[in-house]
Design a protein around this motif. Structure first.
Motif, short mmCIF file in Angstrom:
data_model
loop_
_atom_site.label_atom_id
_atom_site.label_comp_id
_atom_site.label_asym_id
_atom_site.label_seq_id
_atom_site.Cartn_x
_atom_site.Cartn_y
_atom_site.Cartn_z
N ASN A 61 -5.16 -7.48 8.19
CA ASN A 61 -5.91 -6.23 8.17
C ASN A 61 -7.03 -6.21 9.21
OD1 ASN A 61 -7.52 -8.15 6.99
ND2 ASN A 61 -8.13 -6.89 5.23
N SER A 298 1.80 3.36 8.03
CA SER A 298 0.65 2.48 7.91
C SER A 298 -0.61 3.29 7.66
CB SER A 298 0.48 1.64 9.18
OG SER A 298 0.22 2.47 10.30
N GLU A 302 -2.67 -1.16 4.36
CA GLU A 302 -1.31 -1.12 3.82
C GLU A 302 -0.33 -0.64 4.88
OE1 GLU A 302 1.09 0.38 -0.18
OE2 GLU A 302 -0.87 1.24 0.31
N HIS A 354 6.78 -4.89 3.46
CA HIS A 354 5.60 -4.21 2.93
C HIS A 354 4.41 -5.16 2.94
CE1 HIS A 354 2.91 -2.83 -0.42
NE2 HIS A 354 3.08 -1.69 0.23
N TYR A 355 3.27 -4.63 3.36
CA TYR A 355 2.03 -5.40 3.35
C TYR A 355 0.96 -4.61 2.61
CZ TYR A 355 -2.52 -7.03 4.87
OH TYR A 355 -3.83 -7.46 4.88
N LYS A 356 0.22 -5.30 1.74
CA LYS A 356 -0.85 -4.66 0.99
C LYS A 356 -2.08 -5.57 0.99
CE LYS A 356 -3.02 -1.95 -1.97
NZ LYS A 356 -3.53 -0.61 -1.58
N SER A 363 -4.27 -10.66 0.11
CA SER A 363 -3.22 -9.74 0.54
C SER A 363 -1.88 -10.21 -0.02
CB SER A 363 -3.16 -9.65 2.06
OG SER A 363 -2.82 -10.91 2.62
#
Length: 750
Positions: A61, A298, A302, A354-356, A363
């Motif tokens: 991030n 994006s 996220e 997927h990235y959170k 994360s």
């Protein structure tokens, strides 16, 4: 002894995790986020405090933080593709979050700083691809230092791979993935670990990372000699249409088109079509079609990516020919004994990434995929050895469905007591292969089945979990890790009169430990050690009643990454790798079979140098001493294991919009059998790329084998018999390498 070492390692590893997880106090004396000019967060940016020599990296991030920082400290921000930026810490910075915006710039060695990261050499090598973009799917793997490839079935089959003294066949001891989706096929009809990368459209390549040896916990099966991780583009900057045409009736068409572009959302489609007759006497009638669609969303903290692709190919092949047939004038170098070889294959993929970001310190990344695949290959390695009337043609065939997913939780841990930093990754996932009607049969003329040698159903499941801790204290980075893999092998034999279903299961634990010392931003030394494995084919596992299911590998590396000048980067190291079991090619059956224990020791040297802003040069040389252990001296050579390889070249960019690159690859003569009585000849081949750009139009010229060298791309020691021969002969069978091959390219962007 090994079991005792494992127990001690497990206790120490989990003790460290508990110790670092217990710290909850954070000293956020300076924190911030790093963005590009489009306000997208930039991950992996090196942040170096020149005053205190402390360092850190931005997370996915873009977040970074420093402890024990003072006013007037000078920070430098380094990242490939961005201009190096500096910032002097002001008093008001200590009480608020700062935002750093990086300006894009041409990729340069000056943008690399050797601080704390264990994959520094992989980052250096990325410049090779940026300076000289990949033009074909075959070129992708050649960009890994020390990795050579060879094609021997008309261009449609996966290439044969060589790395660190391994004849990897088609992928037995190297793990390859695209966007976290595995390329290797377990229990494949043609060979264990079969990795066909032809579904990748080279123009969609974004980044290539690699690791030699079994040292990364994220990679399990086949990651013994190393792993290759390929990332494709999440978005494209411009639409592009490319047309290539050249010798041997070769035609290639590529298209990349944006279909959606907003602040947070991008989507594109890509396509590729290839047609060629090839340089053989009998036309290859080769065709390949690739389609890919990509959607990326994006927002702050996220991102979601959905992608789909379809690949299909069909070809004829002249196969591997015996040297005696050429010497006797029966055929020419580009002729064939059986030109009915060939095959067809297709692969359809759907994948998600997927990235959170939970907060600035935590994360979660998740990937999932589903693949539908089919394969049919006709080969004739021995001609008339087994069947003097019909010949020895075989068919290998399968239909496959693959399902898989992986989730990784990451947490950054900072302590103010000793200014230490740590990052903990906890991952888990699975892969399931359903292989229907996996077949080996004797055939005639690709139309008539003479005998089914093997036919069955395979169900193979791999569940895994891993923990990876990177602990940084001062100039030291300590990276203990542990991976656990569970396998279930199930095979139903369809050639028996009664129902015959057998199953075996196995658990493998692989501890790893990497240590890095950063002497300065220009010099680091590393020591790596770890266990890995490759799984055996399900049919081999069942036949051997569960013996040697997951052969163990143990490796260690010791080396340095050094930048004696801002424009010069050097990697040098020595290594060793011990294998519990080797695979050896069996030409008369078209299969591979397990052999004995092996050891390999070697040395690597890689150099990258920017003479100026226009001229970039690179070169890698790799030496390996590879032997079977326990075999009689003189009979302990590992067939086709290369002991000396090298690759390199230069790229010139800038003069009147002209780009030029010259690349070479070299492999030394090597033993083709255990006694070294049959030798596979080495080669030195050079390729040339020229490109001229005017506004949005690009004209290119690609020449493979610039000096028209006579070379053999793949070679095997094989026992065979020609139609009129009374006795079988054991000698080199080879596929000739590409002769002088020129093609032109026209590309239009808009």
């Amino acid at each position: 002894m090994i079991s005792d070492w494992l127990k001690i390692g497990f206790k120490s590893f989990f003790g460290m995790i508990l110790m670092f997880s217990s710290f909850t106090g954070f000293g956020h004396e300076l924190r911030g986020k790093i963005y590009d000019s489009y306000q997208n967060p930039v991950a992996g940016v090196g942040v170096y405090n020149k005053t205190t020599e402390a360092f850190t990296y931005s997370g996915i991030n873009g977040y970074f933080e420093f402890d024990s920082i003072s006013v007037n400290d000078v920070l430098y921000f380094y990242s490939l593709g961005f201009r190096t930026t500096s910032r002097t810490v002001a008093e008001e910075d200590l009480d608020s979050s700062v935002a750093i915006v990086l300006e894009e710039a041409p990729v340069s060695l000056e943008q690399i700083v050797l601080i704390s990261k264990l994959d520094a050499f992989s980052r250096m090598v990325r410049i090779d691809t940026e300076q000289n973009p990949v033009r074909s799917s075959q070129e992708v793997l050649r960009r890994v230092p020390g990795l050579l490839i060879g094609q021997h079935a008309g261009g449609g089959k996966a290439e044969q791979l060589f790395l660190r003294g391994f004849d990897l066949d088609h992928g037995t001891d190297i793990s390859i993935s695209v966007d976290d989706m595995p390329v290797n096929m377990v229990s494949h009809a043609h060979g264990q670990g079969y990795a066909d990368l032809h579904f990748l459209i080279p123009e969609t390549l974004d980044k290539l990372d690699f690791e030699k040896g079994p040292y990364k916990a994220e990679y399990g099966n086949f990651a013994t000699a190393g792993n290759v991780s390929i990332k494709t583009k999440k978005k494209i900057d411009q639409n592009r249409i490319t047309l290539e045409a050249g010798d041997f009736n070769t035609l290639r068409m590529v298209g990349l088109m944006k279909i959606l572009e907003t602040t947070n959302t991008q989507a594109y489609v890509a396509s590729e079509g290839v047609l060629t007759d090839g340089y053989f006497t009998s036309p290859q009638n080769f065709n390949r079609l690739n389609l890919m669609g990509n959607f990326h969303f994006s927002k702050e903290g996220e991102s979601l990516r959905l992608a789909a692709s379809h690949f299909q190919s069909r070809w004829d092949a002249s196969g591997q020919i015996p040297q005696r047939a050429v010497d006797q004038g029966i055929i020419g170098r580009f002729g064939s004994i059986d030109d009915t070889e060939g095959g067809m294959t297709s692969r359809t993929n759907l994948w998600m990434n997927h990235y959170k970001s939970i907060d600035d310190h935590q994360s979660v990344k998740t990937s999932a995929y589903v693949t539908a695949y089919d394969f049919e290959l006709y080969s004739n390695f021995t001609f008339f050895l087994e069947d003097p009337v019909n010949g020895d043609q075989i068919r290998q065939k399968e239909d496959r469905l693959i399902l898989g997913a992986k989730t990784v939780y990451s947490k950054k841990i900072h302590t103010t007591e000793d200014d230490s930093h740590a990052e903990l990754d906890l991952g888990t996932g699975f892969r399931y292969d359903k292989v229907s009607d996996v077949e080996l049969s004797r055939t005639r003329n690709r139309t008539e089945t003479l005998e089914n040698l093997a036919l069955g159903q395979i169900d193979e499941f791999n569940g895994f979990a891993f923990a990876n801790l990177e602990y940084r204290l001062g100039k030291w980075t300590i990276n203990p890790a542990l991976r656990a893999d569970y396998f279930s092998f199930q095979y139903e034999n369809e050639l028996t009169d009664t129902y015959d279903l057998q199953r075996k299961a196995k658990l493998f634990l692989a501890p790893k430990l990497n240590i890095l010392h950063t002497f300065s931003p220009d010099l680091q030394a590393y020591a790596k050690t770890g266990f890995g494995f490759h799984s055996n084919d399900t049919r081999v596992v069942i036949a051997n009643r569960g013996e040697k299911v997951l052969p163990l590998a143990f490796g260690s590396d010791l080396g340095i990454n050094w930048k004696p000048d801002s424009r010069l980067a050097i990697n040098a190291g020595v290594w060793g790798l011990w294998m519990q079991q080797e695979f050896v090619y069996v030409g008369d059956a078209g299969i591979v079979e397990p052999s004995g224990r092996t050891r390999r020791v070697g040395a690597d040297l890689g150099i990258r140098y920017e003479l100026n802003d226009k001229l970039y040069m690179y070169g890698d040389i790799n030496y390996t001493y590879a032997r079977f252990t326990g075999a009689a001296t003189g009979e302990d050579f590992i067939p086709l294991a290369p002991d000396l390889t090298s690759a390199g070249g230069f790229t010139y960019v800038g003069f009147k919009n002209v780009e030029a690159s010259l690349q070479y690859r070299y492999i030394k003569d090597r033993p083709a059998n255990e006694g070294n009585s049959i030798v596979a000849e080495g080669y030195f081949v050079t390729d040339l790329n020229l490109n001229y750009t005017y506004k949005n139009l690009s004209l290119g010229l690609v020449i493979e084998n610039l000096f028209d060298t006579e070379w053999n791309e793949t070679q095997f020691a094989t026992v065979s018999r020609l139609r009129n021969e009374q006795e079988a002969v054991d000698e080199i069978h080879f596929t000739p390498g590409t002769p002088f091959f020129i093609r032109g390219r026209l590309s239009f962007t808009f």
